[in-house]
Design a protein around this motif. Structure first.
Motif, PDB file in Angstrom:
ATOM      1  N   TRP A   1     -23.018   9.165  47.882  1.00  0.00           N
ATOM      2  CA  TRP A   1     -24.020   9.125  46.812  1.00  0.00           C
ATOM      3  C   TRP A   1     -25.450   9.215  47.341  1.00  0.00           C
ATOM      4  O   TRP A   1     -26.377   9.467  46.586  1.00  0.00           O
ATOM      5  CB  TRP A   1     -23.863   7.874  45.947  1.00  0.00           C
ATOM      6  N   ARG A   2     -25.621   9.064  48.654  1.00  0.00           N
ATOM      7  CA  ARG A   2     -26.957   9.175  49.229  1.00  0.00           C
ATOM      8  C   ARG A   2     -27.328  10.615  49.575  1.00  0.00           C
ATOM      9  O   ARG A   2     -28.494  10.982  49.539  1.00  0.00           O
ATOM     10  CB  ARG A   2     -27.053   8.324  50.496  1.00  0.00           C
ATOM     11  N   ARG A   3     -26.345  11.402  49.942  1.00  0.00           N
ATOM     12  CA  ARG A   3     -26.608  12.780  50.359  1.00  0.00           C
ATOM     13  C   ARG A   3     -26.329  13.745  49.218  1.00  0.00           C
ATOM     14  O   ARG A   3     -25.338  13.584  48.496  1.00  0.00           O
ATOM     15  CB  ARG A   3     -25.733  13.162  51.557  1.00  0.00           C
ATOM     16  N   PRO A   4     -27.184  14.767  49.051  1.00  0.00           N
ATOM     17  CA  PRO A   4     -26.936  15.740  47.977  1.00  0.00           C
ATOM     18  C   PRO A   4     -25.725  16.600  48.285  1.00  0.00           C
ATOM     19  O   PRO A   4     -25.224  16.645  49.419  1.00  0.00           O
ATOM     20  CB  PRO A   4     -28.222  16.570  47.952  1.00  0.00           C
ATOM     21  N   TRP A   5     -25.255  17.304  47.291  1.00  0.00           N
ATOM     22  CA  TRP A   5     -24.138  18.202  47.445  1.00  0.00           C
ATOM     23  C   TRP A   5     -24.513  19.369  48.361  1.00  0.00           C
ATOM     24  O   TRP A   5     -25.698  19.727  48.491  1.00  0.00           O
ATOM     25  CB  TRP A   5     -23.716  18.717  46.069  1.00  0.00           C
ATOM     26  N   ASP A   6     -23.533  19.972  48.989  1.00  0.00           N
ATOM     27  CA  ASP A   6     -23.790  21.050  49.947  1.00  0.00           C
ATOM     28  C   ASP A   6     -24.508  22.235  49.308  1.00  0.00           C
ATOM     29  O   ASP A   6     -25.257  22.941  49.980  1.00  0.00           O
ATOM     30  CB  ASP A   6     -22.475  21.523  50.578  1.00  0.00           C
ATOM     31  N   ASP A   7     -24.278  22.475  48.031  1.00  0.00           N
ATOM     32  CA  ASP A   7     -24.896  23.608  47.355  1.00  0.00           C
ATOM     33  C   ASP A   7     -26.103  23.198  46.516  1.00  0.00           C
ATOM     34  O   ASP A   7     -26.516  23.905  45.602  1.00  0.00           O
ATOM     35  CB  ASP A   7     -23.875  24.337  46.477  1.00  0.00           C
ATOM     36  N   TRP A   8     -26.690  22.045  46.833  1.00  0.00           N
ATOM     37  CA  TRP A   8     -27.775  21.484  46.045  1.00  0.00           C
ATOM     38  C   TRP A   8     -29.087  22.234  46.262  1.00  0.00           C
ATOM     39  O   TRP A   8     -29.401  22.655  47.376  1.00  0.00           O
ATOM     40  CB  TRP A   8     -27.953  20.020  46.413  1.00  0.00           C
ATOM     41  N   LEU A   9     -29.845  22.401  45.195  1.00  0.00           N
ATOM     42  CA  LEU A   9     -31.221  22.881  45.257  1.00  0.00           C
ATOM     43  C   LEU A   9     -32.103  21.800  44.657  1.00  0.00           C
ATOM     44  O   LEU A   9     -31.955  21.462  43.478  1.00  0.00           O
ATOM     45  CB  LEU A   9     -31.387  24.189  44.480  1.00  0.00           C
TER      46      LEU A   9
ATOM     47  N   ALA B   1     -19.528  20.402  35.197  1.00  0.00           N
ATOM     48  CA  ALA B   1     -20.707  20.058  34.401  1.00  0.00           C
ATOM     49  C   ALA B   1     -21.728  19.340  35.277  1.00  0.00           C
ATOM     50  O   ALA B   1     -21.362  18.602  36.199  1.00  0.00           O
ATOM     51  CB  ALA B   1     -20.330  19.186  33.202  1.00  0.00           C
ATOM     52  N   PHE B   2     -23.003  19.574  34.968  1.00  0.00           N
ATOM     53  CA  PHE B   2     -24.112  18.984  35.714  1.00  0.00           C
ATOM     54  C   PHE B   2     -25.024  18.209  34.753  1.00  0.00           C
ATOM     55  O   PHE B   2     -25.377  18.727  33.690  1.00  0.00           O
ATOM     56  CB  PHE B   2     -24.966  20.061  36.392  1.00  0.00           C
ATOM     57  N   LEU B   3     -25.413  17.005  35.144  1.00  0.00           N
ATOM     58  CA  LEU B   3     -26.427  16.221  34.446  1.00  0.00           C
ATOM     59  C   LEU B   3     -27.427  15.786  35.514  1.00  0.00           C
ATOM     60  O   LEU B   3     -27.179  14.836  36.254  1.00  0.00           O
ATOM     61  CB  LEU B   3     -25.794  15.010  33.753  1.00  0.00           C
TER      62      LEU B   3
ATOM     63  N   VAL C   1     -23.794  13.967  38.485  1.00  0.00           N
ATOM     64  CA  VAL C   1     -24.957  13.289  37.915  1.00  0.00           C
ATOM     65  C   VAL C   1     -25.940  13.007  39.045  1.00  0.00           C
ATOM     66  O   VAL C   1     -25.565  12.423  40.065  1.00  0.00           O
ATOM     67  CB  VAL C   1     -24.571  11.964  37.233  1.00  0.00           C
ATOM     68  N   ALA C   2     -27.189  13.421  38.881  1.00  0.00           N
ATOM     69  CA  ALA C   2     -28.255  13.086  39.827  1.00  0.00           C
ATOM     70  C   ALA C   2     -29.344  12.335  39.077  1.00  0.00           C
ATOM     71  O   ALA C   2     -29.767  12.753  37.994  1.00  0.00           O
ATOM     72  CB  ALA C   2     -28.831  14.343  40.475  1.00  0.00           C
ATOM     73  N   THR C   3     -29.789  11.215  39.636  1.00  0.00           N
ATOM     74  CA  THR C   3     -30.860  10.431  39.015  1.00  0.00           C
ATOM     75  C   THR C   3     -31.553   9.610  40.084  1.00  0.00           C
ATOM     76  O   THR C   3     -30.956   9.274  41.114  1.00  0.00           O
ATOM     77  CB  THR C   3     -30.320   9.516  37.903  1.00  0.00           C
TER      78      THR C   3
ATOM     79  N   GLU D   1     -43.098   9.860  44.629  1.00  0.00           N
ATOM     80  CA  GLU D   1     -43.426   8.552  44.057  1.00  0.00           C
ATOM     81  C   GLU D   1     -42.575   7.427  44.636  1.00  0.00           C
ATOM     82  O   GLU D   1     -42.634   6.289  44.172  1.00  0.00           O
ATOM     83  CB  GLU D   1     -43.290   8.619  42.534  1.00  0.00           C
ATOM     84  N   GLY D   2     -41.776   7.736  45.658  1.00  0.00           N
ATOM     85  CA  GLY D   2     -41.045   6.713  46.387  1.00  0.00           C
ATOM     86  C   GLY D   2     -39.738   6.270  45.769  1.00  0.00           C
ATOM     87  O   GLY D   2     -39.181   5.240  46.169  1.00  0.00           O
ATOM     88  N   ARG D   3     -39.205   7.036  44.816  1.00  0.00           N
ATOM     89  CA  ARG D   3     -37.921   6.677  44.213  1.00  0.00           C
ATOM     90  C   ARG D   3     -36.787   7.350  44.979  1.00  0.00           C
ATOM     91  O   ARG D   3     -36.962   8.423  45.553  1.00  0.00           O
ATOM     92  CB  ARG D   3     -37.894   7.062  42.735  1.00  0.00           C
ATOM     93  N   VAL D   4     -35.628   6.719  44.960  1.00  0.00           N
ATOM     94  CA  VAL D   4     -34.496   7.168  45.767  1.00  0.00           C
ATOM     95  C   VAL D   4     -33.504   7.937  44.901  1.00  0.00           C
ATOM     96  O   VAL D   4     -32.961   7.381  43.941  1.00  0.00           O
ATOM     97  CB  VAL D   4     -33.782   5.971  46.425  1.00  0.00           C
ATOM     98  N   PRO D   5     -33.231   9.202  45.217  1.00  0.00           N
ATOM     99  CA  PRO D   5     -32.231   9.954  44.453  1.00  0.00           C
ATOM    100  C   PRO D   5     -30.814   9.440  44.724  1.00  0.00           C
ATOM    101  O   PRO D   5     -30.494   8.985  45.828  1.00  0.00           O
ATOM    102  CB  PRO D   5     -32.391  11.390  44.975  1.00  0.00           C
ATOM    103  N   HIS D   6     -29.987   9.510  43.709  1.00  0.00           N
ATOM    104  CA  HIS D   6     -28.567   9.190  43.816  1.00  0.00           C
ATOM    105  C   HIS D   6     -27.783  10.400  43.318  1.00  0.00           C
ATOM    106  O   HIS D   6     -28.137  10.992  42.301  1.00  0.00           O
ATOM    107  CB  HIS D   6     -28.213   7.969  42.959  1.00  0.00           C
ATOM    108  N   TYR D   7     -26.693  10.712  44.016  1.00  0.00           N
ATOM    109  CA  TYR D   7     -25.885  11.880  43.680  1.00  0.00           C
ATOM    110  C   TYR D   7     -24.457  11.389  43.420  1.00  0.00           C
ATOM    111  O   TYR D   7     -23.741  11.002  44.343  1.00  0.00           O
ATOM    112  CB  TYR D   7     -25.909  12.888  44.829  1.00  0.00           C
ATOM    113  N   LEU D   8     -24.057  11.385  42.168  1.00  0.00           N
ATOM    114  CA  LEU D   8     -22.778  10.791  41.754  1.00  0.00           C
ATOM    115  C   LEU D   8     -21.832  11.889  41.319  1.00  0.00           C
ATOM    116  O   LEU D   8     -22.186  12.735  40.480  1.00  0.00           O
ATOM    117  CB  LEU D   8     -23.001   9.809  40.611  1.00  0.00           C
TER     118      LEU D   8
END
Length: 239
Positions: free
Chosen positions: A208-216, A139-141, A178-180, A227-234
């Protein structure tokens, strides 16, 4: 919105929905996508007005018996189409109540020619009602509505109202991503998701700093970066 009854006339639970179902006027091409393509991509009989039995969705019939994934709130659909194209042996259900996003996705589906995804244009809680236990393998959120005001935090997906049925429909060992870009959403996610029966799989900051290998990267992420916000990949695993 005020709750006026415990159940919808169809027999489904009556739920408050906080968000938008429709935005600006759709283009004629988008109206055509909805009229011509959406019904064929439905994951099953989830019509609350004419289906009082609320017949369960049969995972075996959604995408020809493929393993089944779920994306909750797919926005414009770019990640959903990407995953469908990269994983032709998997069926993916995308759930999105915002009809403008559904129309955008349908245009991308036509262009990409993928046939292993299905679309539910509504509240994911309705979909949870008809999905069998332990039927979803991933599942993806991704960049969910942040509901930034403190009094609205209970509307976030990472609350028991959503996480408990998600846990029920996921198979043991299933992955939940979860990405936010909202730091307080990260905090609430790391508190509530483990309480709902998930383990956080991070072993170090890069997890949590680097996206998943299959990320788009989605348009929401690109806006956050501008806008200068930092993505998190959980990444979590269902116990």
């Amino acid at each position: 919105m005020t709750k006026i009854a415990d159940k919808h006339p169809s027999g489904a639970p009556w739920r408050n929905f906080y968000g938008r179902f429709k935005g600006k006027t759709l283009r004629p091409s988008q109206e055509a996508y909805l009229d011509e393509d959406l019904a064929a991509l439905s994951p099953g009989a989830i019509d609350w007005d004419i289906n009082p039995e609320r017949a369960p969705v049969d995972p075996e019939g959604v995408c020809a018996g493929k393993p089944l994934w779920l994306e909750i709130g797919f926005g414009g659909g770019e990640h959903l189409v990407h995953q469908a194209g990269q994983n032709p042996g998997t069926g993916i259900i995308g759930c999105e109540p915002f009809i403008n996003g559904v129309a955008m996705l349908l245009g991308k589906v036509r262009k990409a020619g993928v046939d292993n995804l299905r679309i539910y244009p509504g509240d994911v809680r309705n979909l949870f009602d008809v999905l069998p236990d332990q039927s979803i393998e991933k599942a993806f959120l991704l960049y969910p509505d942040p509901w930034p005001k403190k009094r609205h935090h209970r509307r976030r997906f990472v609350t028991p109202e959503f996480l408990e049925p998600l846990h029920r429909v996921l198979k043991p060992g299933a992955e939940f991503r979860v990405a936010t870009d909202i730091s307080d959403y990260v905090r609430q996610t790391l508190v509530e998701v483990p309480k709902a029966g998930f383990d956080w799989l991070a072993e170090g900051p890069d997890d949590w700093r680097r996206p998943w290998d299959d990320w788009l990267s989605t348009r929401y992420e690109q806006k956050a970066l501008r806008e200068g916000r930092v993505p998190h990949y959980l990444t979590f695993r269902r116990r």
